[in-house]
Scaffold this motif. Sequence first.
Motif, PDB file in Angstrom:
ATOM      1  N   ALA A  57       0.835  -1.201   0.000  1.00  0.00           N
ATOM      2  CA  ALA A  57       0.000   0.000   0.000  1.00  0.00           C
ATOM      3  C   ALA A  57       0.873   1.256   0.000  1.00  0.00           C
ATOM      4  CB  ALA A  57      -0.931  -0.001   1.203  1.00  0.00           C
ATOM      5  N   ARG A  58       1.946   1.249   0.793  1.00  0.00           N
ATOM      6  CA  ARG A  58       2.860   2.390   0.807  1.00  0.00           C
ATOM      7  C   ARG A  58       3.526   2.571  -0.555  1.00  0.00           C
ATOM      8  NH1 ARG A  58       4.366   0.165   5.689  1.00  0.00           N
ATOM      9  NH2 ARG A  58       6.271  -0.658   4.773  1.00  0.00           N
ATOM     10  N   GLU A  59       3.938   1.449  -1.166  1.00  0.00           N
ATOM     11  CA  GLU A  59       4.577   1.516  -2.474  1.00  0.00           C
ATOM     12  C   GLU A  59       3.599   2.050  -3.530  1.00  0.00           C
ATOM     13  OE1 GLU A  59       6.674  -1.472  -5.707  1.00  0.00           O
ATOM     14  OE2 GLU A  59       6.456  -2.117  -3.625  1.00  0.00           O
ATOM     15  N   ARG A  60       2.362   1.578  -3.485  1.00  0.00           N
ATOM     16  CA  ARG A  60       1.344   2.038  -4.431  1.00  0.00           C
ATOM     17  C   ARG A  60       1.096   3.541  -4.256  1.00  0.00           C
ATOM     18  NH1 ARG A  60      -2.936  -0.574  -2.667  1.00  0.00           N
ATOM     19  NH2 ARG A  60      -1.889  -2.542  -3.096  1.00  0.00           N
ATOM     20  N   ALA A  85       3.150   5.750  -3.058  1.00  0.00           N
ATOM     21  CA  ALA A  85       4.336   6.481  -3.505  1.00  0.00           C
ATOM     22  C   ALA A  85       4.371   6.561  -5.029  1.00  0.00           C
ATOM     23  CB  ALA A  85       5.600   5.809  -2.982  1.00  0.00           C
ATOM     24  N   GLU A  86       3.998   5.467  -5.695  1.00  0.00           N
ATOM     25  CA  GLU A  86       3.968   5.474  -7.160  1.00  0.00           C
ATOM     26  C   GLU A  86       2.913   6.448  -7.676  1.00  0.00           C
ATOM     27  OE1 GLU A  86       3.395   1.465  -8.414  1.00  0.00           O
ATOM     28  OE2 GLU A  86       5.489   0.913  -8.073  1.00  0.00           O
ATOM     29  N   GLU A  87       1.768   6.482  -7.025  1.00  0.00           N
ATOM     30  CA  GLU A  87       0.704   7.392  -7.464  1.00  0.00           C
ATOM     31  C   GLU A  87       1.101   8.846  -7.244  1.00  0.00           C
ATOM     32  OE1 GLU A  87      -2.742   6.095  -5.345  1.00  0.00           O
ATOM     33  OE2 GLU A  87      -2.973   4.282  -6.565  1.00  0.00           O
ATOM     34  N   ILE A 102       6.181   8.701 -12.916  1.00  0.00           N
ATOM     35  CA  ILE A 102       5.545   7.457 -13.345  1.00  0.00           C
ATOM     36  C   ILE A 102       4.289   7.802 -14.136  1.00  0.00           C
ATOM     37  CG2 ILE A 102       4.445   5.324 -12.583  1.00  0.00           C
ATOM     38  CD1 ILE A 102       6.294   5.381 -10.156  1.00  0.00           C
ATOM     39  N   GLN A 103       4.267   7.307 -15.374  1.00  0.00           N
ATOM     40  CA  GLN A 103       3.114   7.582 -16.228  1.00  0.00           C
ATOM     41  C   GLN A 103       1.956   6.677 -15.826  1.00  0.00           C
ATOM     42  OE1 GLN A 103       4.386   7.043 -20.208  1.00  0.00           O
ATOM     43  NE2 GLN A 103       5.757   8.807 -20.194  1.00  0.00           N
ATOM     44  N   LYS A 104       0.794   7.276 -15.721  1.00  0.00           N
ATOM     45  CA  LYS A 104      -0.408   6.501 -15.380  1.00  0.00           C
ATOM     46  C   LYS A 104      -1.119   6.126 -16.652  1.00  0.00           C
ATOM     47  CE  LYS A 104      -0.857   8.965 -11.050  1.00  0.00           C
ATOM     48  NZ  LYS A 104       0.000  10.096 -11.097  1.00  0.00           N
ATOM     49  N   SER A 105      -1.457   4.841 -16.791  1.00  0.00           N
ATOM     50  CA  SER A 105      -2.166   4.423 -18.002  1.00  0.00           C
ATOM     51  C   SER A 105      -3.523   3.870 -17.702  1.00  0.00           C
ATOM     52  CB  SER A 105      -1.364   3.390 -18.768  1.00  0.00           C
ATOM     53  OG  SER A 105      -0.607   2.566 -17.994  1.00  0.00           O
TER      54      SER A 105
END
Length: 54
Positions: free
Chosen positions: A39-42, A44-46, A51-54
Amino acid sequence: MVNDLEALVIPLIVAIAFVALVVTILRSQNPQRRAAAKARERAAEEADPRIQKS
């Protein structure tokens, strides 16, 4: 007697290191901790604009 103690130092260090390794592995396999880490990694990515969101 001192030689006997000296002969036990290395095996004792190896045994302590092995126990520490097993404890670390068991803690990392804890499902709640693993879910929290994901959850923390997700999150951080968001939050990362690189990081491109697709």
